[in-house]
Every structure is written in structure tokens, then in C-alpha cells.
Design an enzyme around this catalytic site. Structure first.
Site, PDB file in Angstrom:
ATOM      1  CG  ASP A 170      -2.274   0.556   0.973  1.00  0.00           C
ATOM      2  OD1 ASP A 170      -2.381   1.441   0.110  1.00  0.00           O
ATOM      3  OD2 ASP A 170      -3.231   0.134   1.636  1.00  0.00           O
TER       4      ASP A 170
ATOM      5  CG  ASP B 130      -9.349   2.092  -0.428  1.00  0.00           C
ATOM      6  OD1 ASP B 130      -8.836   1.013  -0.778  1.00  0.00           O
ATOM      7  OD2 ASP B 130      -8.797   2.893   0.349  1.00  0.00           O
TER       8      ASP B 130
HETATM    9  C1  GLA Z   1      -5.756   1.699   2.274  1.00  0.00           C
HETATM   10  C2  GLA Z   1      -6.139   0.569   1.356  1.00  0.00           C
HETATM   11  C3  GLA Z   1      -7.220  -0.269   2.017  1.00  0.00           C
HETATM   12  C4  GLA Z   1      -6.700  -0.804   3.327  1.00  0.00           C
HETATM   13  C5  GLA Z   1      -6.216   0.338   4.204  1.00  0.00           C
HETATM   14  C6  GLA Z   1      -5.520  -0.165   5.425  1.00  0.00           C
HETATM   15  O1  GLA Z   1      -6.788   2.615   2.431  1.00  0.00           O
HETATM   16  O2  GLA Z   1      -6.521   1.054   0.123  1.00  0.00           O
HETATM   17  O3  GLA Z   1      -7.625  -1.314   1.169  1.00  0.00           O
HETATM   18  O4  GLA Z   1      -5.659  -1.706   3.081  1.00  0.00           O
HETATM   19  O5  GLA Z   1      -5.323   1.191   3.526  1.00  0.00           O
HETATM   20  O6  GLA Z   1      -5.079   0.864   6.237  1.00  0.00           O
END
Ligand code: GLA
Length: 700
Positions: free
Chosen positions: A438, A502
Site C-alpha cells: 500500500d 477502495d
Molecule cells: C488503504 C487501502 C485499504 C486498506 C487500508 C488499510 O486505504 O486502500 O484497502 O488496506 O489502507 O489501512
């Protein structure tokens, strides 16, 4: 030296005029066949109040050649060498590739441009610039600029934000410059993916389109420009910060690779060239894409071994093949305010380490995946307390926090090595098959040793991916960046899929996935079935709509599946089984997006390369102005073969808005030729908004 070059592949030709020791792209587009025209026939006349000779734009546009739009290269040595006159010195070429070396001897600059036309017709362009002179050269830009013809009158680019990436915007190409700059230090939620020009009204299936993508995960700009003389150019390039790229004598800058796709039949043709090229890469994922369960929307930061074991059991029973433990497992990471940088399993939450969970997951026949965010640091972390100087930023001042976090200065070799060692240790200690990698903030004001370092940071991150992949070749990596903020072919050289967004709201995903798929084939796009009520939008959707939406990608689940009703378990299990039965087709076939008469519904599918079978989704996006939907016309099949069409997944009766289904549904299937399916189409049921059905077509 030869005075022209002609490259040809898969219905695309590229014609370069090399006269006057210049390089001009006379044509990039439809195949010109054997009889290549003489470039003199294309030369414009000389207007009043203009250069004394015609000034067709060069491949590297320059004022010294009469171009008055944005130059292809800019830089200087203080008060000298601010305007280059590049002269062709050398050409190496075969039928699919040309390497052109140009230089301005007086300015001490050499540029090498490589054009390679791949078998799919995708044109790959690499530029490098060397400082061959004396003293430093401050490079400000080196772009890839491609002229497009006058009849390309409309521009398309994409934009977006968190949880709403990849939305199209269109405009007429008027005189002036339309620039999409990405200054996020990452690709960006609003990154355009392509800058495209096309003939009036070009659609998914019709019109000519010229599209350009930059394979780069740092700052970049894309533009479409129509100069006062009428010439049009689409261009992409890295966006360099002041002082960021100072080339000492003998140093070279390599631009990120640009990818150019021409299509004579709409945006689907653009996708075909990208998808075919990507699938031919040696590192392209070739094993069946495993069904994923990601824990994020199921438990968030509440890590509890027993709960996670139960989740793994429920997932395994549904047919899940890869279990991914998301954020929350490392030191001090109880919420998003602390811990980034401390990549040790937190003994408070995981007293026996991750082994009890990884053992359990593996014993249930699933792969284990782990979330990491290696490029980031929380000020509330042991790492930041020990090495406050490892935080990237503009000198002594810190840049603004974002999700409580800062960017780790990976240009610092010690910081880089520390993170590498931690990840390497985790990958060595645990049976990790997959990293969800990420990157959760814009990387603004990056600096190293007092100098702007976005360029260097991007390369340092790439080196981290590359080194870990080399040391752990079996580990797959997902590129996630607060959802889809790092989706580009630079990161995809070193990762196996992207997290497109997301949002797991199926309605939002319809647009996001369709447009992400313009460049990425579906096997590279993570698509998950979320909970009934979306956590990002609050909308509630039927499971059938969520499952059909997730089907056309790399399928997964992001939902607390411990608490499913019997009906939900059965339906989700059936969707997973259907995905498994069809993933070979979904992940190798040709993508089709069907142009519909209005925007209240949508249809798309995947057709096997040998046109023996297909899967097509029909989706009601909103209520229709008409009582009955337009017939579903399906292009791209074999016109002379007969296809049996039947519902792929059982139709959810709550999805149906009409009193009765079309008769052929009651009969269980319909048979139609590919020609009739394209010309006439098939009657569709009236669906409630935000509902979908999926059809399976099999040649008989
Ligand atoms: C980001 C990612 C999510 C999740 C969060 C965890 O927002 O896109 O899918 O993994 O971080 O903190």
C-alpha cells in the site's frame, strides 16, 4: 543516411520523415500498406507571418524547427543552451524498431529515442538525454510528443478521487493546451491513465483513437495541444521539480516509457493493443488468479486470532484460495495514527507471532497474504523516534501529515536497506505468497539532502520492489495506493495486480473497472464482493449485482463471511464456483464494451480469442426512460457461428422489474448466429436499477 523509416504491425503503421537531419512523425495510425507515400506530398504551404519554410512538428518539438507549442525538451546551463537544435546523427532500424540518435553539438546534448512497434501494434517509446557538454545541465522536461491528425477533434482523459477513480472527461480539441498534471508524488487518484484524441463521437466500438500512457508512478503530465498553426500533439512526460534533475557531464536521464495505442475501431481497439502487449510479457501472471479474501472490511484494525481463524474457515468453505491479512498486525498499529515503519509483528496482539494464523490458513489449503506500506512512516513509531532524519521533506520543515503519516526517505540508502531487511525477514520467516503493498498518501514536497527528490524516491521504491521480487520470486505483489492511486505500467512491471479502488460499491465499481480496463486486462484488476451495504457510500446492493460486478476482474471477497445467511452463503459460493469455472476465459479473452443507446444501462463482456465462447454482463445502472430495454447487441463474435446463450448465474428474481422475463429466458436459452447477435441483438429483461445479469455464450 536514409530519409524515411516505415514500421508496421497489427494494422498500425508508423512513418518517419528523416530529411533535414530531423525526425518527424508523418504518420502513426492506420496501416498504409505497401505503397508508402512520399512525404513531400504532405508538406504544408508557407503562411504569412511564419517561418520561411514549412514547419511540421518534429518528434521532439523544438522552437529551432519552427514549433511554437510546448517544446519536447527543456533545460539550460544557466544562461546558455536553453534552446536546442537537435540534428539527426544516427539511425538503427529494422521493421519493428528504430533507434534515433540526435544531438546538438554546440549545446552538448545528445538525445536517443527508441520507437518499438510491438506485435500487438502498441508503440513503445523510450527517450534518453545525455549531457555531453561541459558543466551541469538542468533538465526541466523530456516528453514523448506524438502528432495526431486534424480529424482527431475530440480529447478524452480520465480523472477521479479517492473511492471514485477513473472517470472519463471529454472535450473538443480547441486551440490551446489541455494539461493534466499529476503532482501527487504517486500516480494519483486523478491520474488520467491515457490522454487520447479521436474522431468525432468516438466510442468503445467506433471511431479512430490515438491514446498515450506513461509508465510512471511519480509526478507526470499529459497534454493535448492544438497549436496556432493547427497541428495537434498528444504528449506525456515526467514532471520534474526545479533543481531535481541536474545532469553532470556524462550523465544520462532516461524518461519513463510511453505507450501509444492507435485504434481504427474505438476504445476497445486501444484496449486490445494494451492487453495483448501486457499478456505477452514474460512476467505476466499465468497461474489461475486465486479467489481472495481480504480482511480489511471484515475486521479493520481489530485483529483477533480466533476471529481471523473463523474468518479463514468460513472463507475456505466458500472456496477462497488466498487469505490476506490487512493493516493492523505490526508494532503499535491499533489504528491509523501509529506504527508505520515498525515492521515487526506486534506481540500484544500476536503473542505467538503470525504463525498460528498462517498455519491455519495454509492448513485450509489457502495461500497467505500480508498487507504492508513500506514507503511510509508514522511520527509515532520507534523508527521515527530513532531516525527522525529519515522522514522525507523540504529541508528542516516537515510537510503536512496525511492520514497521520509521512514519507520515508528511501533515497537514503540506510533507510532503504532497513526497510528491505525487514520485509525480507518477514518474507523469509512466514509462508507469505502475496503482499498487498500500500501507499496511503500523496508524497508532497519530497526532499533528500536539500534537493527535491520525487524522481529519486520513485526509482528507490521501484528498486525495493525489484530487489524483493528477485529475492522472493514466488511472492506476488498487489499495487494498492489508497485504492487506485498507483495504477500505471511502471508499477505493473513489478507487481501482479492493482487494487482499483477502495470502494466496493458495485455501482461505483462499474465505471471504475470499465475505465481501468481501458489499459489493464481484467486479471490485473482486483475486484471484491463487499458487504451488502457499502462502507464507502452507504448504498445497499443485492449480492447478485455485487458478485457479477466482481466477476470481471481478479475476484475476491472483502466482507465478514462468518455471518452470512444460508442463502448468501449459497449464492456467494455459486459465484465463486462460477468464477473458477470461467476464469480461464475471463483472463485470456478479448474485452468488449458494448455501446448502448443511452446511459441508463451498460453491457460488456469477454470473448474467447477463438470466439468459441463468451461471458457478457448486462447491467441496469439507473431507471430507464423506456419501458423495455433496447436489445443487447453483442459485437465481436464469429458472424457465421451459432451461439447458445443462457444465463450464466441464476437470475436473482428481485433484480427483475418486469412482470415476465423475455420468453427465451423461460426456455432456458436462445440460439443465434454471431451476425444476428451483432446486428439484431437479444431481448433483455427489464431490471431494477443497480442490478445485473450475466450471460454465457457457447458456440454450438
Ligand atoms: C488503504 C487501502 C485499504 C486498506 C487500508 C488499510 O486505504 O486502500 O484497502 O488496506 O489502507 O489501512
Amino acid at each position: 543516411m536514409i530519409d524515411r523509416l516505415y514500421l508496421c504491425a497489427a494494422g498500425v503503421s508508423v512513418l518517419l520523415d528523416l530529411r533535414d537531419a530531423d525526425v518527424r512523425l508523418v504518420h502513426w495510425g492506420a496501416d498504409l500498406g505497401e505503397q508508402v507515400p512520399d512525404a513531400t506530398a504532405l508538406e504544408p504551404s508557407v503562411p504569412h507571418s511564419a517561418s520561411d519554410q514549412p514547419a511540421p512538428v518534429s518528434l521532439i518539438p523544438q522552437a529551432s524547427r519552427g514549433w511554437r507549442g510546448t517544446p519536447g525538451v527543456t533545460g539550460d546551463r544557466g544562461s546558455r543552451d536553453y534552446s536546442l537544435r537537435l540534428v539527426l546523427q544516427d539511425v538503427e532500424a529494422d521493421e519493428s524498431r528504430a533507434v534515433l540518435t540526435l544531438s546538438d553539438e554546440a549545446a552538448g546534448i545528445r538525445v536517443r529515442t527508441t520507437l518499438a512497434l510491438a506485435p500487438s501494434g502498441l508503440l513503445l517509446i523510450d527517450n534518453e538525454l545525455e549531457n555531453t557538454g561541459e558543466g551541469d545541465f538542468r533538465l526541466a522536461s523530456l516528453d514523448t510528443s506524438l502528432p495526431v491528425p486534424a480529424h482527431a477533434t475530440e480529447a478524452l482523459d480520465l480523472t477521479g478521487r479517492w473511492a471514485r477513480e477513473k472517470h472519463p472527461q471529454r472535450r473538443t480539441i480547441d486551440q490551446g493546451t489541455w494539461v493534466r498534471s499529476g503532482r501527487h508524488g504517486r500516480t494519483g487518484h486523478d491520474s488520467t491513465l491515457v490522454i487520447a484524441a479521436g474522431t468525432p463521437g468516438f466510442s468503445w466500438r467506433s471511431g479512430e483513437v490515438w491514446a498515450l500512457h506513461l509508465g510512471w508512478s511519480g509526478d507526470h503530465a499529459s497534454r493535448v495541444e492544438r497549436a496556432g498553426d493547427g497541428q495537434k500533439v498528444i504528449a506525456v512526460g515526467e514532471l520534474l521539480h526545479p533543481g531535481e534533475l541536474v545532469l553532470a557531464p556524462g550523465e544520462t536521464y532516461r524518461s519513463p516509457r510511453a505507450f501509444a495505442a492507435y485504434s481504427g475501431h474505438g476504445l476497445d481497439g486501444v484496449s486490445e493493443r494494451f492487453h495483448e502487449w501486457m499478456r505477452a510479457r514474460p512476467g505476466h501472471p499465468s497461474s489461475p488468479r486465486p479467489v481472495v479474501l481480504n480482511t480489511w472490511e471484515a475486521v479493520y484494525f481489530n485483529h483477533d486470532l480466533e476471529v481471523l481463524r473463523q474468518l479463514a474457515d468460513a472463507a475456505a468453505e466458500l472456496g477462497v484460495e488466498r487469505f490476506v491479512l490487512d493493516d493492523g498486525w505490526f508494532l503499535g498499529r491499533r489504528d491509523d495514527s501509529a506504527g508505520l515503519g515498525d515492521w515487526f509483528v506486534d506481540p500484544d496482539v500476536w503473542p505467538q507471532g503470525l504463525t498460528p494464523l498462517t498455519d491455519h490458513v495454509v492448513s485450509r489449503g489457502m495461500q497467505f497474504g500480508l498487507w504492508v506500506e513500506p514507503e511510509m512512516i508514522n511520527e509515532d513509531s520507534d523508527l521515527a523516534r530513532a531516525h527522525p532524519d529519515w522522514i522525507s521533506g523540504p529541508g528542516d520543515r516537515r510537510s503536512l501529515r496525511w492520514r497521520h503519516q509521512q514519507v520515508l526517505d528511501l533515497v537514503n540508502p540506510d533507510a532503504w536497506q532497513y526497510i528491505y531487511d525487514r520485509l525480507d525477514a518477514l518474507l523469509s520467516e512466514y509462508p507469505i505468497s502475496y503482499l498487498k503493498w500500500d501507499q496511503n498518501r500523496d508524497q508532497l514536497e519530497l526532499g533528500h539532502d536539500g534537493r527535491s527528490s520525487t524522481h529519486e524516491q520513485t526509482l528507490a521504491a521501484y528498486r525495493m520492489f525489484d530487489a524483493l521480487r528477485a529475492a522472493h520470486p514466488g511472492v506476488e505483489i498487489e499495487s494498492c495506493s489508497s485504492g487506485g492511486a498507483r495504477v500505471d505500467l511502471g508499477i505493473l512491471e513489478r507487481t501482479d495486480r492493482v487494487w482499483a479502488s477502495d470502494t466496493n460499491d458495485a455501482l461505483e465499481r462499474q465505471t471504475i473497472q470499465r475505465w481501468t480496463g481501458l489499459v489493464l486486462p481484467p486479471e490485473l484488476v482486483g475486484t471484491h464482493v463487499g458487504p451488502g451495504t457499502s462502507h464507502t457510500t452507504g448504498r445497499t446492493h443485492a449480492l447478485s449485482f455485487r458478485a457479477i460486478t466482481a466477476l470481471f476482474g481478479h475476484f475476491g471477497v472483502e466482507w465478514d463471511v462468518r455471518a452470512l445467511t444460508d442463502g448468501e452463503r449459497k449464492e456467494l459460493g455459486a459465484a465463486i464456483a462460477f468464477y473458477k469455472a470461467n476464469r480461464a476465459l475471463l483472463h485470456s479473452g478479448r474485452a468488449v464494451r458494448i455501446d448502448r443507446p443511452d446511459e441508463t444501462d451498460s453491457a460488456y463482456g469477454v470473448i474467447a480469442q477463438d470466439v468459441s465462447e463468451a461471458l457478457v454482463a448486462y447491467v441496469a445502472l439507473a431507471t430507464s426512460p423506456d419501458e423495455a430495454p433496447a436489445r443487447l447487441r453483442i459485437p465481436g463474435l464469429d458472424p457465421d457461428r451459432l451461439y447458445e446463450v443462457s444465463p450464466g448465474l441464476q437470475i436473482d428474481r428481485h433484480a427483475v422489474a418486469h412482470r415476465a422475463l423475455p420468453a427465451w429466458f423461460d426456455a432456458g436459452s436462445a440460439a443465434m448466429s454471431g451476425r444476428a447477435l451483432e446486428v439484431l441483438g437479444l431481448a433483455m429483461p427489464g431490471l431494477h436499477p443497480e442490478q445485473a445479469i450475466v450471460l454465457k455464450l457457447t458456440a454450438v
